[in-house]
Structures are given as structure tokens and as C-alpha cells.
Design a protein around this motif. Structure first.
Motif, short mmCIF file in Angstrom:
data_model
loop_
_atom_site.label_atom_id
_atom_site.label_comp_id
_atom_site.label_asym_id
_atom_site.label_seq_id
_atom_site.Cartn_x
_atom_site.Cartn_y
_atom_site.Cartn_z
N ARG A 275 0.81 -1.22 0.00
CA ARG A 275 0.00 0.00 0.00
C ARG A 275 0.84 1.27 0.00
O ARG A 275 0.48 2.27 -0.63
CB ARG A 275 -0.92 -0.03 1.23
CG ARG A 275 -1.95 1.07 1.30
CD ARG A 275 -2.84 0.90 2.53
NE ARG A 275 -2.09 0.99 3.77
CZ ARG A 275 -1.93 -0.01 4.62
NH1 ARG A 275 -2.43 -1.20 4.35
NH2 ARG A 275 -1.25 0.15 5.75
N LYS A 391 -10.26 -1.41 -6.60
CA LYS A 391 -9.01 -1.38 -5.82
C LYS A 391 -8.24 -2.68 -6.06
O LYS A 391 -8.79 -3.68 -6.53
CB LYS A 391 -9.28 -1.18 -4.34
CG LYS A 391 -10.03 -2.31 -3.66
CD LYS A 391 -10.23 -1.98 -2.19
CE LYS A 391 -11.01 -3.10 -1.49
NZ LYS A 391 -11.28 -2.78 -0.07
N SER A 393 -5.42 -5.42 -4.21
CA SER A 393 -4.81 -5.85 -2.95
C SER A 393 -3.55 -6.61 -3.29
O SER A 393 -3.37 -7.09 -4.42
CB SER A 393 -5.78 -6.73 -2.14
OG SER A 393 -6.10 -7.90 -2.86
N GLU A 402 -7.74 -8.16 -7.68
CA GLU A 402 -8.40 -6.91 -8.04
C GLU A 402 -9.87 -7.00 -7.65
O GLU A 402 -10.50 -8.06 -7.79
CB GLU A 402 -8.32 -6.67 -9.54
CG GLU A 402 -6.90 -6.46 -10.06
CD GLU A 402 -6.88 -6.37 -11.58
OE1 GLU A 402 -6.08 -5.56 -12.11
OE2 GLU A 402 -7.65 -7.11 -12.23
N LYS A 637 -12.62 9.02 -1.97
CA LYS A 637 -12.67 7.94 -0.98
C LYS A 637 -13.95 8.04 -0.15
O LYS A 637 -14.53 7.04 0.26
CB LYS A 637 -11.44 8.02 -0.08
CG LYS A 637 -11.19 6.76 0.75
CD LYS A 637 -9.95 6.90 1.58
CE LYS A 637 -8.69 6.89 0.75
NZ LYS A 637 -7.47 6.86 1.60
#
Length: 889
Positions: A275, A391, A393, A402, A637
Motif C-alpha cells: 500500500r 481497488k 490488494s 483486483e 474515498k
């Protein structure tokens, strides 16, 4: 040392008040002379927040000083805290805790009983506290524990709840040292080594042992280190690396539990490496090397398969990399992870649109896998179109999966016995099993809600309805409409609601009243609001417009607290309702539109955690977000379609409009309205030689929202860089003297989310301090020069063509992710309406420069203002109203 006490409790503290709370709870709940307390100070001593439940500061300090059974250890000066603690410990049993944790009545006696009767080495107590995942896992382990339970056959996470562990002092393995700045890492390390090697672990399950009054007491010491590269390196060097080396080099009694705990910290580190991009490559390689070493020695794939702290995508990644033959040895468990039909589906939007069921849903898919996705009804398939990747990961620097967003539509006329989701596997379409319904779908697994569309009823097939195939639970069943079937479904729902306690009984009554009122509605209800505590924003201006220009089909209500002046003022114009009241909640169920400058709890969900009782009514409520200011930074967000699902997203400038499609908001053009904000309609000039400081807030200085959705100041506010900067600015003698010289008044208007901290500032008599009684319209009108940081109020000021100075002393931390948005299209140096300063001195000098020139606009910034706004005609409210009517059709 001879054991003079039953217990020695080591309390690490920084605030005296927190120490006293723990001290008092021990004294009140244990016999006299039963417990020795060692108070280890680990920082600059602070008083902490005053608490009426305890005595005054001087009195409780005297109590602490006089207690001979309390030993003070200055951790700031002590070379070896561990050695100092060990030297003074004189209890048979040993507990380590953080100040603020409370001990319950009977705790000590029950722990003693467990040690003496069951001959245990370590005893764990149950916890009462914030019901987070770590507390739940701890208490579930305590509940399941029996005479056959060991750490070999029942693993669980030994986390930062070390206060729940009591050790036998004579068998305790002391650490070499405990350091003042990272003592919590040393305690975690110490608990880990002792527990995974203990011979006889027991549970004191007779009562609640400790109480955790605030969530941050559970794990606040290390939870933030992951976002700071320097802190992350300290976490690795002082904790994780040491534990991995210990695990690889030493023999432990409970290997599986030792690895389960390490797996937690390893996974958090690996997720952070994926991240965070600011970590140096050297450190990345170092962390990855140790993580890989640990995983290569792992003998227990089941601690990956069943681990609730690791994402499914990363489980698949780890199993495929480190256990390539997993499906042979753990076929049943591995099947649910590795087979595509068990990929997670999140149904984000499920709504009737004209003649179709429109569905937007996401699927977590392992990287590189592209199975075809569809929706199905009976034998008919409807291809799902991939729209976005929401998003990604990953594990360390490797992307593992995804989350893809799909859109599919099924004509209402085609719906047969069921609606489900399908995936292509080996050339065949198979039903997907793992389905979750979000807040914008009319279903919940908690209740048998149903949806009536045209000639059909849709509802979830409940778990257990087919005992032979539980995997098919929660697909959507479709049945033809009939009055008899409707009666049956309503009775079933009523029975389920009545089983939900008082809230469910109330929901039955509310639903009945809702149905009656809905039939008798003569006008469409619009709920309009700003903050619950006041108006004076776009909502108020929109309400005034609707009252002055009534629509015969609409009944507008303004939502604001009853004890405010705005309640009385708006009541003179039209109907007003108090937020969270019975009437407000009923109007919310009935309303056609909510129009607000906010997008918080009172606006989107006044029912709070009981929302699921009404989800089939409120899942498709329409929110017109009037905005609190121009969106110049990236707030996707928070405001994206799948988090807020805005019906209308009001914007004021062309760059702002374009940014909604540039960033990940996911709205189509019909939901984004370039109208200008309603409050621009009443901006006026009435200058009074005010220089007004108006900063925005900082989310990281808040302790969260209260039950009304109002943000609360955190206890760290008074110690923050933010507070000290503005306190110093408002008391700067050079600035105040210059203001007197040029005839200006320095004013301070804090953000509404920080207004409770106004009394903390040194209030020089030459500064005008403003609070919520001041109208923003009047402040904008009367101010000659505005000083702000990142606040969008600068756009209101620019609309009036007045000068602005940006003071951005904490720009890096502000846009680090700690606040609710990140940097967007608006560049303050390139696009801003005034100079950008980064220091106190620079800010003061720039303000003085403007005052010495009568706060005249500079041509450079005047031009930027002229080019920014799409409209400058005082007709924004009318445009918003027309957009609502246009899109309503």
C-alpha cells in the motif's frame, strides 16, 4: 525476593488521571494489601482530561504519593526498565497493563483460584470493552476453553490486550530490557515468548477480568506505525524481526499458535509494503527477506486458510506460492478458497430502473484470472460488463487480486424463479456462492425483506432453507405477485422483526404507520439540512428559495436542532423538524429527496446501526449533495458512488466538474450538476476592515462522531502542531501591532468541528474570536482579507473578488491520508487565489503586506478568480431546483 503480595501490577502511564483510574479500580476491587502497584512513567507527565467521576488532581496525587504499596519508576531516566521492575516485584502473580484499563470486582480472587486449584502457569481473563475483532477473538477463545483446550488444538491471536494475562512470577521469563519509547513492543514480545512456551495455560472465566473503556486502549500504541516509514522500521527492528528470529532459532512448545500470531504481524507488514510507496527499496527488501524466511518454515497451512486477519486474495496468493499441493492435503478447506464460485461478490446497487433490474456489484478476482461473470434468472444469462477496477490488494510488492466493478441488467419481464450470479469455470457457467448485500440493495441476511417489482416479489432465500445445499442460500427468489403471497411475506417479516427485541417491535409499528401515511401523502416531501447544530449554509439558502418559490407538489422541511436560533428562524419560513426525532425518521422514510450541504449520519441514515430494519424502504433514497464547499481536492474515498450514492452532486466550477470524472467517484454525467452552490446567491459586500483567520479541521485530531453524527475533538488537540500554530499566530505581537497601526481587526473563526476547542486558545483582547453564533454570510461580507489553509471557504471569498492568503505549515501531513481527502486537481501555487505561505513568519509578513496596501486585490489573482466560476449571476438555487425536476423524470 519474598512474595509479600498476591499480585504485582505493572502500570505504564503518561497521564496522571489515567493512572489514577487504573489505581482506583484495583483498590476498589481487591482486598487491602492484596496488590502491589508499580507505576512506570514513560513520558512527560500530563494531567489528562478532567473526569468528574474522580477526585480533583491534587487530592488523587496525594493518594498516590501516600500509598506505600505503590512504587514509582521513572522510565524516562531508568537505564533498564525491566531490571528495575524485576527488582521491586514482590507479588506471587504478575500483570502488565496500560493506564486507563480498569479491573473488575472479583478479578484477583478468580485468577488466584485458577492458579491454585488448577495449577496453571499463565491465566487469561475475559474482557469487557469495545467490541472490535481483537476483543471478540479473545473472548471467544475464553468461552470455548475447556479441560481439553491447549494452544496446540485451538490457536488464537495474542494481541495488544496483554492486560488480560497473569503470569506466575517465579516462572516468568523476563526480557533483557524494556525501552521507554517502545515499551509496548517489548511487552508484546514478552507476552508472546512466555505464552507460546508455557506448559499450562488457564482461563479465569468466572467473571469479566478487565474493562477497556476506550477502543484506543486496545492497540493504540502500534496501530499508526504502519503509515509512517520511520515508525514502520522501528516496528520491524524492535519487534517483528526479533520475533521472527526467535521463532526460527528457538524451540517453542506451541508452534502452531506461535506461527498464527506471527502471521498476523507479518500480514499487516506485507499489506503495508503493497500500500505504501514511500518506503525505501532497501527497507522493502529487508522486510521481504524476513517475511519470506518465516513463510518458508511454516508447517501449518491451516493458520492461513482459517485466518480471519488475512484477506482471501492474500490467502490464495500465499497458498499457491508456499503450499503448491494444498488442494491434495486440505482439499475441502482449500476448495472454498481456490474455486472461482466462492469468489466474494459484493452487491453494491440493486434497483429497479424503468423496465429492468439494474445491478452494480464487485467481484474479488485473483490477479491474472479473467473468468466471465454474468447474472442469471432460471436458464437465461445476462452478461455483466466490467466497468472499473475499484481497488487492488497485494502481498508485499506483488499484486494478488483486483476488486472489479460489474454492471448487469435483467428485464423485469424475463425474471423467473430466481436471480443469481454466475461465473465461467472450465467452459461451464456455475452459480457463485459467496454473496454480500450492501446498503444500496434492498436485502439483508438478518431479515426476510422483500421487494415488489411489477408483478413479482423478490426476496432472499434464507440460510437453511435447503439443508442439502446451504451454498445456495441467499440467492434472490422470484415469485408471482398475489395478495395471498404478500400477506404471507408480510407476516414472515413481522415475526422476524418481533424477534429483534424492542427495536424490532418499534419497527413493526413504524412500518405500519409509514404505509398509512404513504397512501395519504398529498405532496412530495423534501428534507433539507446543513449541520444538525445550525443552518447558514447551502441547505438553508435552498430552503429559503423553496419557501419563496413554492412548488405546489413539494412540502419542504428544514432539519436542525430544536434548541438553535436557526430552528426558530426557519420556522418562520416553513416547516422545521428536529434531527433523529420520531417525526424526522418518519419523514425520512417518506421523503422523495434529501438536499444537504452534508453527507453524514443524519442525512444518509438517521437510524444508525438499526438501518437494516428499514433497508427495503431506504436503500434507494435520493440525496442531492449541495456541498459544504468547492471540491478542490480528491474526496473520492468519501463521496464515491458506492459509499454515498449521490443522486445529485452539485459543483461550481468547470475544473471541479471535470475532476469528478478524473478521480474515482464513479458517477455518470447525469448525477453531476454544474449549477453553483446556493449560498453564492446571497454573498454581499459589507467590509469592516476585518482580517479573518478561517482554517479547516484535521480528521486525525478528532475522536470520531457522536450519536448525532457530530465530530468530537480528540484529547490530543491541545498538544497538536495545528493548535499551536494558530494560537501563536493569533498572539503574534508583530501582527497585532501592525493591525492596530493600519486600523484592522484580526478575527478568528474556527471550523465547526473544532469550535469546542475555542476556550483553549490564549485570547488576546485585540483579537475578535467568533463562534457558531456568527453567520458565514456576514463574515464573508465584513472581511477584507481571509487567511485560510486548505479550506474551500476561499472560493466564497474569491466569488466576492477579495484577497486571500493560504497558510500551509503542515501540507505534507495534511495530504498524507490522515485527513478525509488527498491532493486533487487544484494546485495552490498555480490555481490559488493568493500567496501560499509555509511558516508563521511568512504568514505574518504577508498579512502585514496586504494591510499596508488597504487589502487591495492583485491583478494576478483577480484574473484567476474571473476565470474560475461557471456562473456569477445569483441564480444557483434555481438551477439546483431545475436539475432536480429534470432528473426526477
Amino acid at each position: 525476593m519474598e512474595k509479600q503480595f498476591e499480585f504485582s501490577v505493572v502500570v505504564f502511564w503518561r497521564e496522571k488521571n489515567e493512572l489514577y483510574k487504573t489505581y482506583k479500580s484495583i483498590c476498589d476491587n481487591t482486598p487491602a494489601g492484596f496488590v502491589q502497584i508499580l507505576a512506570v512513567c514513560t513520558g512527560d507527565e500530563g494531567t489528562g482530561d478532567e473526569d468528574e467521576a474522580y477526585t480533583g488532581e491534587e487530592e488523587y496525587l496525594q493518594i498516590l504519593e501516600k500509598d506505600k504499596n505503590l512504587i514509582r519508576i521513572d522510565g524516562k531516566e531508568c537505564e533498564n526498565i525491566a531490571a528495575e521492575i524485576r527488582k521491586h516485584v514482590s507479588g506471587k502473580y504478575l500483570i502488565f497493563t496500560k493506564a486507563g484499563i480498569l479491573f473488575s470486582s472479583g478479578t484477583a480472587e478468580n485468577i488466584c483460584k485458577c492458579f491454585e486449584l488448577e495449577k496453571r502457569d499463565i491465566v487469561i481473563s475475559r474482557i469487557y470493552g469495545k467490541h472490535n475483532i481483537h476483543v471478540r477473538e479473545h473472548n471467544n477463545y475464553c468461552t470455548r476453553f475447556n479441560s481439553e483446550t491447549t494452544l496446540d488444538n485451538a490457536v488464537y491471536l495474542m494481541h495488544q490486550i496483554y492486560s488480560a494475562y497473569t503470569f506466575t512470577t517465579d516462572k516468568f521469563r523476563w526480557p533483557e530490557k524494556i525501552e521507554k519509547d517502545t515499551w509496548y513492543f517489548d511487552i508484546l514480545d514478552m507476552v508472546y515468548r512466555n505464552v507460546v512456551s508455557c506448559e499450562n495455560l488457564g482461563i479465569s472465566a468466572d467473571s469479566i477480568g478487565i474493562r477497556i473503556p476506550r477502543e484506543e486502549l486496545t492497540f493504540e500504541d502500534w496501530k499508526n506505525v504502519m503509515s509512517d516509514p520511520e515508525e514502520l522500521d522501528a516496528f520491524f527492528e524492535k519487534f517483528l524481526k526479533k520475533l521472527i528470529e526467535y521463532r526460527l532459532e528457538e524451540t517453542v512448545r506451541h508452534e502452531q499458535n506461535a506461527d498464527y500470531v506471527l502471521m498476523y504481524y507479518v500480514s499487516k507488514t506485507a499489506e503495508t509494503l503493497f500500500r505504501e510507496s514511500d518506503i525505501t527499496e532497501e527497507n522493502v527488501r529487508k522486510y521481504e527477506q524476513y517475511i519470506d524466511r518465516f513463510l518458508k518454515q511454516l508447517k501449518f497451512p491451516e493458520i492461513i486458510i482459517s485466518n480471519q486477519h488475512i484477506s482471501k486474495a492474500n490467502k490464495i496468493y500465499l497458498l499457491q506460492k508456499y503450499f503448491p499441493d494444498i488442494d491434495k492435503n486440505y482439499s475441502e478447506q482449500a476448495n472454498r478458497l481456490l474455486t472461482p464460485i466462492y469468489n466474494n461478490i459484493w452487491v453494491k446497487i440493486f434497483q429497479q430502473q424503468k423496465e429492468v433490474i439494474h445491478c452494480e456489484f464487485s467481484v474479488f478476482t485473483p490477479k491474472g484470472v479473467n473468468n466471465g461473470i454474468c447474472m442469471m434468472t432460471d436458464e437465461r444469462k445476462y452478461e455483466a460488463k466490467e466497468e472499473y477496477v475499484l481497488k487492488c490488494s497485494g502481498w508485499c510488492r506483488e499484486e494478488s487480486a483486483e476488486e472489479k466493478l460489474y454492471v448487469a441488467e435483467i428485464p423485469l419481464k424475463d425474471i423467473r424463479k430466481f436471480i443469481c450470479w454466475g461465473i465461467e469455470v472450465n467452459g461451464h457457467t456455475e452459480k457463485m456462492r459467496n454473496i454480500t448485500y450492501g446498503k444500496y440493495a434492498p436485502f439483508t441476511k438478518k431479515l426476510p425483506l422483500f421487494l415488489h417489482v411489477q408483478d413479482k416479489f423478490l426476496y432472499l432465500k434464507p440460510a437453511g432453507s435447503d439443508q442439502n445445499n446451504l451454498d445456495e442460500a441467499y440467492e434472490i427468489c422470484a415469485e408471482p405477485y398475489s395478495k395471498r403471497r404478500e400477506t404471507k411475506l408480510r407476516r414472515k417479516l413481522t415475526r422476524a422483526l418481533l424477534s429483534c427485541g424492542k427495536a424490532g417491535v418499534k419497527a413493526v409499528l413504524v412500518r405500519h404507520l409509514y404505509e398509512r401515511k404513504k397512501k395519504n401523502l398529498k405532496k412530495r416531501i423534501w428534507l433539507i439540512s446543513d449541520r444538525t447544530t445550525r443552518g447558514d449554509d447551502n441547505g438553508e439558502v435552498m430552503f429559503r428559495y423553496l419557501c419563496a418559490n413554492p412548488d405546489p407538489t413539494v412540502e419542504p422541511y428544514f432539519v436542525v436542532n430544536k434548541d438553535t436560533e436557526d430552528y426558530k428562524e426557519m420556522g418562520k419560513l416553513g416547516k422545521v423538524v428536529e434531527p433523529f426525532s420520531w417525526n424526522h425518521k418518519m419523514l425520512f422514510l417518506l421523503n422523495e429527496f434529501s438536499l444537504s450541504s452534508q453527507a453524514n449520519k443524519p442525512v444518509i441514515n438517521p437510524f444508525g446501526r438499526l438501518e437494516y430494519l428499514y433497508r427495503d424502504i431506504i436503500y434507494d433514497k435520493k440525496l442531492v449533495f449541495l456541498q459544504h464547499g468547492v471540491t478542490k481536492d480528491n474526496q473520492s474515498k468519501w463521496l464515491n458512488k458506492y459509499n454515498r450514492n449521490l443522486f445529485g452532486f452539485v459543483v461550481s466550477t468547470k475544473p471541479e466538474y471535470d475532476s469528478v470524472f478524473e478521480y474515482d467517484y464513479y458517477y455518470p454525467p447525469q448525477n453531476v450538476w454544474l449549477t453553483g452552490m446556493p449560498r453564492y446567491d446571497r454573498l454581499i459586500h459589507d467590509e469592516k476592515k476585518y482580517v479573518t483567520v478561517m482554517p479547516t479541521w484535521r480528521k486525525n485530531l478528532s475522536s470520531g462522531t457522536d450519536a448525532r453524527g457530530v465530530w468530537q475533538l480528540g484529547k490530543e488537540f491541545a498538544d497538536s502542531e495545528y493548535f499551536h500554530f494558530y494560537d501563536d499566530l493569533l498572539n503574534n505581537e508583530k501582527l497585532l501591532n501592525a493591525a492596530e497601526k493600519y486600523g484592522y481587526t484580526i478575527c478568528f473563526m474556527p471550523h465547526p468541528n473544532t469550535i469546542d476547542g475555542l476556550d483553549m486558545f490564549r485570547q488576546d483582547s485585540r483579537v475578535k474570536f467568533m463562534d457558531s453564533s456568527y453567520s458565514y454570510k456576514d463574515i464573508f461580507a465584513q472581511t477584507d482579507l481571509m487567511i485560510t489553509d486548505y479550506s474551500s471557504v476561499a472560493f466564497d471569498f474569491a466569488y466576492l473578488r477579495k484577497p486571500i492568503v493560504y497558510s500551509q505549515f503542515d501540507r505534507e501531513s495534511f495530504f498524507s491520508g490522515a485527513h478525509s481527502y488527498t491532493e486533487g486537481y487544484f494546485d495552490y501555487e498555480r490555481d490559488g487565489f493568493g500567496e501560499v505561505e509555509h511558516t508563521l513568519e511568512g504568514t505574518v509578513n504577508r498579512i502585514i503586506e496586504y494591510m499596508s496596501n488597504d487589502c487591495r486585490m492583485k491583478e494576478k489573482y483577480q484574473k484567476r478568480m474571473d476565470e474560475t466560476f461557471a456562473f456569477n449571476d445569483r441564480n444557483c438555487s434555481r438551477r439546483v431546483y431545475e436539475k432536480i425536476i429534470e432528473n426526477r423524470k
